[in-house]
Design a protein around this motif. Structure first.
Motif, PDB file in Angstrom:
ATOM      1  N   ALA A 188      51.294  57.293  -7.556  1.00 55.01           N
ATOM      2  CA  ALA A 188      50.533  57.453  -6.326  1.00 55.01           C
ATOM      3  C   ALA A 188      51.905  57.115  -5.339  1.00 55.01           C
ATOM      4  O   ALA A 188      51.732  57.782  -4.187  1.00 55.01           O
ATOM      5  N   PRO A 189      52.739  55.955  -4.890  1.00 55.12           N
ATOM      6  CA  PRO A 189      53.083  54.970  -4.432  1.00 55.12           C
ATOM      7  C   PRO A 189      54.499  56.340  -4.185  1.00 55.12           C
ATOM      8  O   PRO A 189      54.959  56.175  -3.156  1.00 55.12           O
ATOM      9  N   LEU A 190      54.105  57.046  -5.187  1.00 51.04           N
ATOM     10  CA  LEU A 190      55.985  57.566  -5.355  1.00 51.04           C
ATOM     11  C   LEU A 190      55.782  58.875  -4.223  1.00 51.04           C
ATOM     12  O   LEU A 190      56.914  59.185  -3.381  1.00 51.04           O
ATOM     13  N   VAL A 191      54.826  59.339  -4.743  1.00 50.37           N
ATOM     14  CA  VAL A 191      54.455  60.281  -3.710  1.00 50.37           C
ATOM     15  C   VAL A 191      53.634  60.667  -2.553  1.00 50.37           C
ATOM     16  O   VAL A 191      53.900  61.824  -1.755  1.00 50.37           O
ATOM     17  N   ALA A 192      53.105  59.252  -2.698  1.00 56.82           N
ATOM     18  CA  ALA A 192      51.854  59.248  -0.757  1.00 56.82           C
ATOM     19  C   ALA A 192      53.205  59.546  -0.143  1.00 56.82           C
ATOM     20  O   ALA A 192      52.867  60.226   0.939  1.00 56.82           O
ATOM     21  N   PRO A 193      54.719  59.268   0.165  1.00 53.80           N
ATOM     22  CA  PRO A 193      55.431  59.161   1.782  1.00 53.80           C
ATOM     23  C   PRO A 193      55.339  61.221   2.044  1.00 53.80           C
ATOM     24  O   PRO A 193      55.303  61.583   3.323  1.00 53.80           O
ATOM     25  N   VAL A 194      55.442  61.076   0.800  1.00 54.19           N
ATOM     26  CA  VAL A 194      55.696  63.345   0.893  1.00 54.19           C
ATOM     27  C   VAL A 194      54.354  64.169   0.965  1.00 54.19           C
ATOM     28  O   VAL A 194      54.718  64.482   2.250  1.00 54.19           O
ATOM     29  N   LEU A 195      53.462  63.644   0.468  1.00 56.14           N
ATOM     30  CA  LEU A 195      52.140  64.340   1.091  1.00 56.14           C
ATOM     31  C   LEU A 195      51.406  63.390   2.918  1.00 56.14           C
ATOM     32  O   LEU A 195      51.366  64.256   3.078  1.00 56.14           O
ATOM     33  N   LEU A 196      52.470  62.362   2.843  1.00 57.30           N
ATOM     34  CA  LEU A 196      51.456  61.982   4.364  1.00 57.30           C
ATOM     35  C   LEU A 196      52.502  62.590   5.188  1.00 57.30           C
ATOM     36  O   LEU A 196      51.904  62.823   6.499  1.00 57.30           O
ATOM     37  N   VAL A 197      53.405  62.994   4.986  1.00 60.20           N
ATOM     38  CA  VAL A 197      54.610  64.113   5.794  1.00 60.20           C
ATOM     39  C   VAL A 197      53.936  65.450   5.735  1.00 60.20           C
ATOM     40  O   VAL A 197      53.373  65.726   6.664  1.00 60.20           O
ATOM     41  N   ALA A 198      53.938  65.452   4.443  1.00 56.16           N
ATOM     42  CA  ALA A 198      53.973  66.682   4.633  1.00 56.16           C
ATOM     43  C   ALA A 198      52.153  67.963   5.409  1.00 56.16           C
ATOM     44  O   ALA A 198      52.133  68.499   6.028  1.00 56.16           O
ATOM     45  N   ARG A 199      50.958  66.239   5.456  1.00 56.92           N
ATOM     46  CA  ARG A 199      50.127  66.672   5.952  1.00 56.92           C
ATOM     47  C   ARG A 199      50.195  66.623   7.337  1.00 56.92           C
ATOM     48  O   ARG A 199      49.829  67.416   8.558  1.00 56.92           O
ATOM     49  N   HIS A 200      50.988  65.359   7.572  1.00 59.91           N
ATOM     50  CA  HIS A 200      51.513  65.133   9.037  1.00 59.91           C
ATOM     51  C   HIS A 200      51.923  66.733   9.684  1.00 59.91           C
ATOM     52  O   HIS A 200      51.501  66.918  11.059  1.00 59.91           O
ATOM     53  N   HIS A 201      52.390  66.942   8.649  1.00 59.42           N
ATOM     54  CA  HIS A 201      53.410  68.125   9.832  1.00 59.42           C
ATOM     55  C   HIS A 201      52.468  69.488  10.344  1.00 59.42           C
ATOM     56  O   HIS A 201      52.365  70.030  10.645  1.00 59.42           O
ATOM     57  N   ARG A 202      51.000  69.496   8.990  1.00 58.84           N
ATOM     58  CA  ARG A 202      50.449  70.556   9.004  1.00 58.84           C
ATOM     59  C   ARG A 202      49.522  70.499  10.309  1.00 58.84           C
ATOM     60  O   ARG A 202      48.647  71.350  10.800  1.00 58.84           O
ATOM     61  N   ARG A 203      49.205  68.911  10.030  1.00 56.72           N
ATOM     62  CA  ARG A 203      48.021  68.599  11.426  1.00 56.72           C
ATOM     63  C   ARG A 203      48.507  68.214  12.535  1.00 56.72           C
ATOM     64  O   ARG A 203      48.284  68.526  13.366  1.00 56.72           O
ATOM     65  N   VAL A 204      49.605  67.794  12.881  1.00 56.07           N
ATOM     66  CA  VAL A 204      49.917  67.133  14.377  1.00 56.07           C
ATOM     67  C   VAL A 204      50.974  68.502  14.643  1.00 56.07           C
ATOM     68  O   VAL A 204      51.281  68.367  15.694  1.00 56.07           O
ATOM     69  N   GLY A 205      52.479  68.202  13.411  1.00 58.49           N
ATOM     70  CA  GLY A 205      54.096  68.425  13.974  1.00 58.49           C
ATOM     71  C   GLY A 205      54.865  67.593  13.804  1.00 58.49           C
ATOM     72  O   GLY A 205      54.356  66.314  12.752  1.00 58.49           O
ATOM     73  N   PRO A 206      55.925  67.937  13.830  1.00 64.75           N
ATOM     74  CA  PRO A 206      56.994  66.922  13.106  1.00 64.75           C
ATOM     75  C   PRO A 206      57.014  65.907  13.937  1.00 64.75           C
ATOM     76  O   PRO A 206      56.820  65.662  15.440  1.00 64.75           O
ATOM     77  N   ASN A 207      57.245  65.073  13.351  1.00 66.78           N
ATOM     78  CA  ASN A 207      57.355  63.206  13.953  1.00 66.78           C
ATOM     79  C   ASN A 207      58.944  62.436  12.922  1.00 66.78           C
ATOM     80  O   ASN A 207      58.902  61.945  11.875  1.00 66.78           O
ATOM     81  N   LEU A 208      60.215  62.660  14.087  1.00 64.37           N
ATOM     82  CA  LEU A 208      61.224  61.806  13.094  1.00 64.37           C
ATOM     83  C   LEU A 208      60.864  60.532  12.787  1.00 64.37           C
ATOM     84  O   LEU A 208      61.672  60.365  11.691  1.00 64.37           O
TER      85      LEU A 208
END
Length: 180
Positions: free
Chosen positions: A92-112
């Motif tokens: 779970a902690p290995l994939v969490a950053p990827v899932l969180l960024v994918a979700r953030h891109h889908r809902r909010v947009g990019p944030n470097l």
């Protein structure tokens, strides 16, 4: 008016196709959508590590089931379940950053900054796993000349092996809360 609605509907369907639908497709989506090279490296490394963890734990579980197939009782069932729980705690902690960024891109947009912070958190989890493994090495398997850092890690009590990965998970959570 219906033409505009159709065009908008087509755009939304096209956007939905470009996002992700679950864990496996979140990795390519996060890689494509990310603006951070650091995060893109984490998507690759974290994805390979997550795949390795699943394969290694599956092989260990199959081996354990083969060794305990004839035995009956709660202890062996518990040890099998413990393997699965341990795999989830590592996976779970290995994939969490990827899932969180994918979700953030889908809902909010990019944030470097968000992408970079979660990539650093993911790499800290890798480091935490390494330190945890070094601390928990049995004395019979420890290197004779480990160096100063290795000797320090070997000298720590075995229960403290859980601390570095937990600290890294907390860092991922705090980065998520701070930069979203």
């Amino acid at each position: 008016m219906t033409d505009a609605g159709t065009e908008a509907g087509t755009t939304n369907a096209g956007e939905e196709e470009r996002t992700y639908r679950g864990l496996p497709s979140a990795f390519p989506y996060a890689f494509r959508a990310s603006e951070s090279r650091l995060f893109k490296t984490y998507v690759l490394v974290g994805g390979l590590a997550a795949l390795f963890v699943v394969l290694a734990f599956t092989a260990a579980l199959i081996n354990l089931m083969g060794e305990t197939a004839s035995a009956q009782g709660g202890t062996f069932t518990f040890s099998r379940a413990f393997f699965i729980v341990l795999m989830v705690l590592v996976f779970a902690p290995l994939v969490a950053p990827v899932l969180l960024v994918a979700r953030h891109h889908r809902r909010v947009g990019p944030n470097l900054n968000y992408e970079r912070a979660l990539a650093v958190g993911g790499y800290l989890f890798f480091l935490g796993l390494y330190v945890s493994l070094a601390v928990s090495v049995p004395p019979a398997l420890q290197d004779d000349s480990p160096g100063a850092l290795g000797a320090f890690l070997y000298s720590l009590p075995t229960p403290s092996a859980a601390v570095p990965p937990v600290v890294a998970v907390v860092a991922i959570y705090l980065a998520h809360r701070r930069f979203r």
